[in-house]
Design an enzyme around this catalytic site. Structure first.
Site, short mmCIF file in Angstrom:
data_model
loop_
_atom_site.label_atom_id
_atom_site.label_comp_id
_atom_site.label_asym_id
_atom_site.label_seq_id
_atom_site.Cartn_x
_atom_site.Cartn_y
_atom_site.Cartn_z
N GLU A 153 57.70 54.30 10.62
CA GLU A 153 56.90 54.82 11.53
C GLU A 153 56.20 53.68 12.17
O GLU A 153 56.06 54.08 13.54
CB GLU A 153 56.18 55.84 11.09
CG GLU A 153 56.73 57.05 10.35
CD GLU A 153 56.01 57.98 9.94
OE1 GLU A 153 56.20 59.22 9.94
OE2 GLU A 153 54.95 57.55 9.24
N GLY B 181 65.73 63.15 10.03
CA GLY B 181 64.74 64.03 9.96
C GLY B 181 63.49 63.73 10.92
O GLY B 181 63.38 64.65 11.78
N PHE B 182 62.87 62.74 10.94
CA PHE B 182 61.76 62.53 11.65
C PHE B 182 60.79 63.50 11.58
O PHE B 182 59.86 63.74 12.63
CB PHE B 182 62.13 62.22 13.02
CG PHE B 182 63.54 61.41 13.18
CD1 PHE B 182 63.47 60.14 12.70
CD2 PHE B 182 64.64 61.84 13.52
CE1 PHE B 182 64.62 59.25 12.82
CE2 PHE B 182 65.88 61.20 13.79
CZ PHE B 182 65.96 59.83 13.24
N ASN C 101 64.73 45.45 1.73
CA ASN C 101 66.09 45.31 2.27
C ASN C 101 66.11 44.67 3.78
O ASN C 101 65.54 45.29 4.50
CB ASN C 101 67.17 46.45 2.00
CG ASN C 101 68.69 46.09 2.42
OD1 ASN C 101 68.77 45.40 3.48
ND2 ASN C 101 69.39 46.82 1.98
#
Ligand SMILES: Cc1cc2nc3c(=O)[nH]c(=O)nc-3n(C[C@H](O)[C@H](O)[C@H](O)COP(=O)(O)OP(=O)(O)OC[C@H]3O[C@@H](n4cnc5c(N)ncnc54)[C@H](O)[C@@H]3O)c2cc1C
Ligand code: SF4
Ligand code: FES
Ligand code: FES
Lengths: 729, 327, 167
Positions: free
Chosen positions: A691, A243-244, A617
């Site tokens: 980001e 998506g970004f 994670n």
């Protein structure tokens, strides 16, 4: 039942760490991994819907004006064509992230070259594409069009402006100062999966399978665009092929598919071509930035000026938030920050991975490098000297601050040489080799989120939310949180995402997804634990759960007694969002080679050290950082949107000419994660990570280019033409 | 993509005949033609698939190496003879596109690939090459990647390929069958045209002519280099590329066969360069002179000015390496 | 047309419309959606499949051009229950994020291992005659498969592991 937390202060640090499953934080492979590697994961265009018709968007070939005529009849006479639709409800721009309402509509009114104006629907894709290309459209073009961001009238963005002390006087008085202008070209998200939607009506109920990041907002956007109730709409996005930012809001094909399906009474699929994705989805605005920095003889910043000009279409409120981290990253008493937005007719500017910092931080860090050089101070030391104890502009304490640790540990891991620095100190054959560094910062946000967790009578957990997983690892980390809290191995947790029939998540964007939805799952699980504890005659905090066993000898299944339990976790940001400054921090170190003949630059080695709260994670968090570093390389060296100066059309609307980094561009990359607990960041003490990895990275590369060859670039990306032009002889 | 008839040619003569029909085009690997058909830049009525014709082998001929028109770029680049004797060709091919594309791309298709000018590939923009008389969108537009040599008022596009640049340096010949003139051979150096007043003609092929093979002359001594400057480290077209075959004899340049990509509407070969270089002792000053000659008429008509210094510097780099000159 | 094409071992009739690309044939006609469409113009590698053992971009070829040939797609390389060594290594090394480029990467990597066995050179080979399997070789050979998520470093690790197991 709903377990609700509005977070006004710190959460209990120890609670989550007191769990016994030992799953959270571990490098667990993605639970959907095998679906992805075997091609069985289903993306938007791939759902098996009975007999869909195929729609292809038609886009404008003028920049501004009106569509006066569309030759429907000629198109309808072509083989297989079912409809030509130019419904006034069709959208002409993507919705901005978190808009929650329809973006611009009325496709007959054109405001940028390449804007969707109609959709042609046919039995097959070939028929639809051919008819779309042949559609005859007449326009009335408006000749008065602003296309040049440097020439258009600026609109100051008052909300961004800060004036403290006297910047000019401080610049004049300072021992060392820099005053420079940096320009960055526009970027495209270029997610690998093109935007796609399959719409299907059942009476008045609409189901759309689409590729979207924020179903919780998208459902409202779509309902608003169509003029229907949200209750009649269901969105499904189980897998999103990246998506970004480009899929934050509903895009044009979603509404087009829905309208076409309604009109034809049959499912319709609309997939954008790659060129259309480039032309009618978000761009990151080009930026024009002025940096004015000054320091005293000891290298303490005394003046901090950062002014930016960005662009967008008329009617859009989004302005690339270039200054976002500049407000708090470095101290200096005399400050002047300001933003101008200009209105030009290029496609919508909106969020592209790390809006703001992705281009603002590199520019700032390039200026910092120049100032450090002038002051004769090692660039790492220079930054360490200027980390403020508190937010320099507002009385908002930092929730946590890891910049110094990132700088120090990153420098050590990279093998940073803090000796004297001069360009062209190292040469191998035709290549100059140099190093550079930069700080990283990305504001951290959380957002309201709900998730349902059900414990089945068989002792399995099922997590449900409309949250999406764009590759960020959401499926896996939610399974880990639930497994950790409920004492279940990961194969006994199922996660169902991307369906608006589930409780509303926060949407995936602004890096807030994991921390927010993770908090909601945590809250639901905590409530389930309370019930289990009650049945086990103990307190929640004392309840020991592991591998389905309950400390004291009973089993979870036993305690459930044949009955399922269900809780909805509801997390809301409170004062933690408003009364504090929350940010992820980091540091980048790069080694670059520049060919002394041709000006080609390659990143040999890059290391990022990041502090972003709890690592949920290790594998997927590291991957997020690797992705960010890869984007940094693209922003530094290869990625640029090129617009025609006469009609504003995008002249490189494809993946051959818009250069995202290829595998060979990414050499030795390393990630150092500085794990911390930030109890103000979210209920699970995690911050956003998606980001941060590209917030400043291009600056480290630019600084390394300078150190390698002596060229101070004023433009990004640093393509060979620009490096050659900046090369001192 | 418009509807079209698809037929498979049975032999080269059949292919030539069928492609001579109006609106008919040959298709080999399809990696360029299908790309352009999807964009409606090419709109053939009939596709004549030549892919299964017997033109897919590499053979040693007495006077060199014969590479069939349908030999894939991969097959050429991995062929032991090519690797050993014509490394500049192997290198040029390997510097182009990707393994997937090279597995499909053919000798003939690669020679005939069309420009990557994005005004040419966008049917909603003017382009004299695609729509004669509509104007050149690139001039005055975004033309960073455009030509600096041999341009015309009509068109400033470049020939984008790599393989043909090496073939031009090697002085390979294109074998053509069919058409009015019967079979003929054209040096690669003369196969592509400059745009002039007819920019829609990329090369000298006439309707009904098909390429059957390219022949390489006997191997020559010397150092072979293919240097491609591009904006990312792979999977990008050349800003400037140079194929060089340079031999030294007693400290003097004995051979200097150079061809350039990314600069013109064709692989650029300027015979004055060999005239200037051969017989001389290599030196930075000599290389500068060579660049002066190469670029004496260079003219950037929009955004590609940088190619002038870039070509100069890349030429110096290549000659420096080829002659092992110290800098 | 009564011609056929073999896909993952199964013979299939070719589409009537000759315009149909091999990619659309796989995805839309056969429902083999594991092969992805990222650009439709040979610019991304998401559509990579193996035809008679060679990797190609299925978007830039017509299904009709492959009559009588054998196509292997990601579905033909392994299943969630029985994955190939590369598929397993990709999961283990987190060699993907969104997963959209992944089938193409794996098809490419599958062919790459064979190409290395055949000693094909690449742009990264110092010696055209005898290329060796360096990281740089893998990077170059995988450069026809874009990954916007930026999983390259992990893709490299996954391929490297399988290549070494192979050797
Ligand atoms: C994303 C991308 C990147 C690329 N990068 C590069 C690069 O870096 N360097 C490079 O050199 N190339 C590059 N290419 C181009 C690629 O090499 C060409 O597409 C390929 O060589 C064309 O060969 P083909 O056999 O597929 O041709 P086709 O598409 O089949 O045909 C191309 C043209 O040749 C004609 N033709 C084919 N065979 C014959 C014949 N026997 N006689 C007469 N005419 C014939 C056709 O009619 C058509 O006009 C790239 C392509 C893409 C899509
Ligand atoms: S440069 Fe040539 S190909 Fe490009 S727009 Fe101009 S005429 Fe067309
Ligand atoms: S879809 Fe074929 S290469 Fe992108
Ligand atoms: S995993 Fe998303 S593009 Fe590669």
């Amino acid at each position: 039942m709903t377990a609700h937390l509005k977070q006004d202060g710190p959460v209990d640090r120890a609670h989550l760490d007191g769990m016994q499953q030992g799953l959270l934080g571990k490098a667990v492979p993605r639970i959907e991994g095998y679906a992805k590697v075997t091609g069985t994961a289903t993306y938007a265009a791939e759902y098996d819907v009975a007999d869909p018709a195929e729609g292809v968007l038609v886009t404008a070939t003028i920049t501004k004006g009106k569509v006066t005529y569309i030759d429907n009849d000629a198109a309808l006479a072509m083989p297989g064509v079912l409809a030509v639709i130019a419904d006034a409800r069709m959208t002409t721009r993507p919705a901005q992230g978190t808009a929650g309402e329809a973006p611009e509509q009325e496709p007959q009114s054109v405001s940028y070259w390449g804007q969707p104006i109609a959709v042609v629907v046919a039995e097959t894709f070939e028929e639809a594409r051919n008819a779309a290309k042949h559609l005859v459209v007449a326009y009335e073009a408006d000749a008065d069009v602003d296309l040049d961001p440097a020439a258009a009238q600026p609109e100051p963005q008052d909300g961004q402006a800060v004036e403290m002390g006297d910047l000019t006087a401080a610049m004049d008085a300072a021992t060392h100062s820099v005053d420079l202008t940096i320009e960055t070209d526009g970027h495209a998200s270029a997610a690998m999966e093109p935007h796609a939607a399959i719409a299907d009506w059942d009476g008045d109920n609409l189901t759309v399978r689409a590729s979207l990041q924020m179903l919780n907002y998208n459902i409202a956007e779509l309902a608003d665009a169509l003029g229907v109730e949200e209750d009649n709409v269901r969105l499904i996005s189980r897998y999103v092929g990246g998506g970004f930012g480009s899929k934050l809001g509903i895009s044009e094909e979603v509404v087009a598919a829905a309208l076409a399906a309604r009109q034809l009474g049959r499912p319709v699929r609309v997939v954008m071509s790659r060129q259309q994705v480039f032309q009618c989805i978000m761009r990151r605005s080009e930026t024009h930035q002025r940096l004015q920095l000054a320091c005293d003889a000891e290298g303490r910043l005394t003046a901090f000026g950062h002014h930016a000009r960005v662009s967008n279409l008329p009617g859009e409120s989004f302005a690339e938030p270039v200054l976002q981290s500049s407000h708090f990253l470095y101290g200096a008493e005399n400050r002047s920050l300001g933003m101008d937005l200009v209105r030009i007719h290029r496609m919508t500017a909106g969020s592209v991975r790390a809006p703001g910092e992705a281009v603002g931080m590199p520019a700032l860090e390039m200026a910092m490098d120049e100032l450090a050089e002038k002051a004769g101070i090692d660039p790492v030391a220079f930054r360490l000297r200027n980390i403020p104890g508190e937010n320099p502009e507002e009385d908002l304490p930092f929730t946590s601050h890891t910049l110094a640790d990132c700088l120090r540990q990153g420098a050590e891991a990279f093998g940073w040489d803090d000796g004297p620095r001069r360009p062209r100190m190292r040469r191998e054959g035709d290549w100059w080799i140099g190093t550079g560094m930069a700080s990283a910062a990305r504001v951290h946000n959380v957002s309201e989120a709900k998730a349902r967790v059900r414990l089945t009578a068989e002792g399995r957990a099922v997590v449900q939310t409309d949250m999406t997983d764009l590759g960020t690892g959401t499926y896996t980390i939610l399974a880990q949180i639930a497994g950790e809290m409920l004492g279940l191995p990961i194969d006994r947790v199922t996660v169902e995402l991307g369906d608006t029939n589930h409780p509303r998540g926060p949407g995936s964007g602004g890096s807030w997804g994991a921390a927010s939805i993770g908090s909601a799952v945590y809250l639901a699980c905590k409530a389930l634990r309370e019930e289990i504890a009650r049945r086990a005659n103990t307190g929640e905090a004392e309840l020991g759960l592991k591998d389905g066993a309950v400390a004291g000898g009973r089993t979870l299944v036993d305690l459930l007694g044949g009955e399922a339990l269900e809780e909805v976790g509801h997390y809301e940001p409170g004062d933690n969002q408003d009364a504090w400054t929350a940010s992820g921090f980091g540091a980048f170190f790069a080694q670059v080679r520049v060919n002394h003949w041709t000006g080609e630059a390659r990143v040999d080695r890059m290391l990022g050290a990041f502090g972003f709260g709890r690592v949920l994670n290790e594998k997927t968090a590291r991957s997020q950082c690797l992705g960010g570093i890869t984007w940094s390389i693209g922003a530094a060296l290869t990625e640029a949107l090129h617009f025609d100066p006469r009609d504003g059309h995008l002249a490189n609307p494809d993946l051959a000419e818009y250069h995202v980094p290829v595998h060979r561009d990414v050499q030795d990359v390393e990630v150092l994660m500085l794990e911390e607990r930030d109890p103000l960041a979210s209920a699970i003490q995690a911050k956003g990570i998606g980001e941060l990895g590209m917030c400043g990275g291009a600056g480290a590369i630019a600084n390394a280019v300078y150190n390698a060859c002596g060229a101070r670039l004023r433009e990004l990306p640093m393509t060979p033409d620009r490096i050659l032009a900046a090369l001192p002889e | 993509m418009r509807p079209f008839d698809y037929i498979r040619a049975t032999d080269p003569t059949d292919a030539a005949e069928r492609t001579s029909a109006p609106g008919a085009m040959a298709i080999a690997g399809g990696t360029n033609l299908i790309d352009l058909m999807k964009l409606q830049v090419e709109t053939p009525d009939t596709l004549v698939d030549v892919g299964r014709l017997d033109m897919g082998s590499i053979e040693e001929a007495g006077d060199g190496l014969r590479i069939g028109a349908l030999v894939t770029n991969t097959a050429t680049a991995v062929h032991p003879k090519v690797r050993a004797d014509y490394p500049v060709l192997a290198r040029a091919i390997l510097a182009g596109a990707t393994q997937q594309l090279r597995n499909k791309a053919t000798t003939a298709g690669n020679l005939c690939q069309r420009t990557r000018c994005t005004y040419f590939t966008n049917i909603d923009q003017p382009c004299n090459k695609r729509a004669p008389g509509s104007g050149c969108g690139a001039m005055g537009g975004v033309a960073r990647l455009h030509a600096i040599l041999g341009t015309s008022d009509q068109c400033i596009a470049t020939y984008p390929g790599d393989m043909a640049v090496a073939m031009a340096a090697l002085d390979a010949h294109v074998h053509i069958q069919g058409g009015r003139g019967g079979d003929r051979q054209v040096p690669v150096r003369e196969f592509h045209r400059l745009p002039g007043e007819t920019p829609w003609q990329d090369n000298v092929l006439e309707s009904g002519e098909i390429i059957t093979a390219v022949t390489l002359p006997l191997p020559v001594k010397g150092k072979q280099i293919y240097r491609k400057v591009r904006e990312r480290s792979s999977y990008a077209f050349a800003l400037v590329s140079i194929a060089a075959i340079v031999a030294m004899d007693g400290g003097r340049i004995a051979r200097a066969d150079l061809a350039f990509g990314g600069l013109a509407h064709k692989p650029w070969h300027d015979p004055r360069l060999a005239d200037l270089l051969v017989g001389e002792a290599p030196s930075p000053a000599l290389f500068e002179k060579a660049a002066d000659v190469l670029l004496d008429e260079a003219d950037a008509r929009g955004g590609s000015e940088f190619k002038i210094p870039l070509a100069r510097r890349t030429l110096t780099a290549v000659l420096t390496e080829a002659t092992e000159t110290r800098t | 047309m009564s011609e056929t094409i073999t896909v993952n071992g199964v013979s299939q009739p070719l589409p009537d419309d000759v315009r149909v690309s091999l990619l659309d044939f796989l995805r839309q006609h056969l429902g083999l959606t594991g092969t992805k469409k990222g650009c439709d113009h040979g610019q991304c590698g998401a559509c990579t499949v193996l035809v008679d053992g060679f990797r190609i971009n299925s978007c830039l070829t017509l299904a009709a051009m492959h009559a009588d040939q054998e196509v292997t797609t990601i579905e033909g390389l392994g299943t969630p229950e029985d994955p190939s060594a590369l598929q397993r290594a990709f999961v283990e090394h987190d060699a993907f994020q969104c997963g959209y480029c992944t089938p193409g990467q794996i098809c490419s990597a599958t062919a790459l291992l064979e190409e290395i066995r055949s000693e094909w050179p690449s742009d990264a080979s110092d010696d055209l005659a005898a290329p060796t399997l360096t990281d740089e070789e893998i990077r170059e050979r995988m450069s026809g498969n874009l990954c916007r998520c930026g999983a390259y470093a992990n893709i490299l690790a996954a391929i490297r592991q399988v290549a070494e197991e192979d050797a």
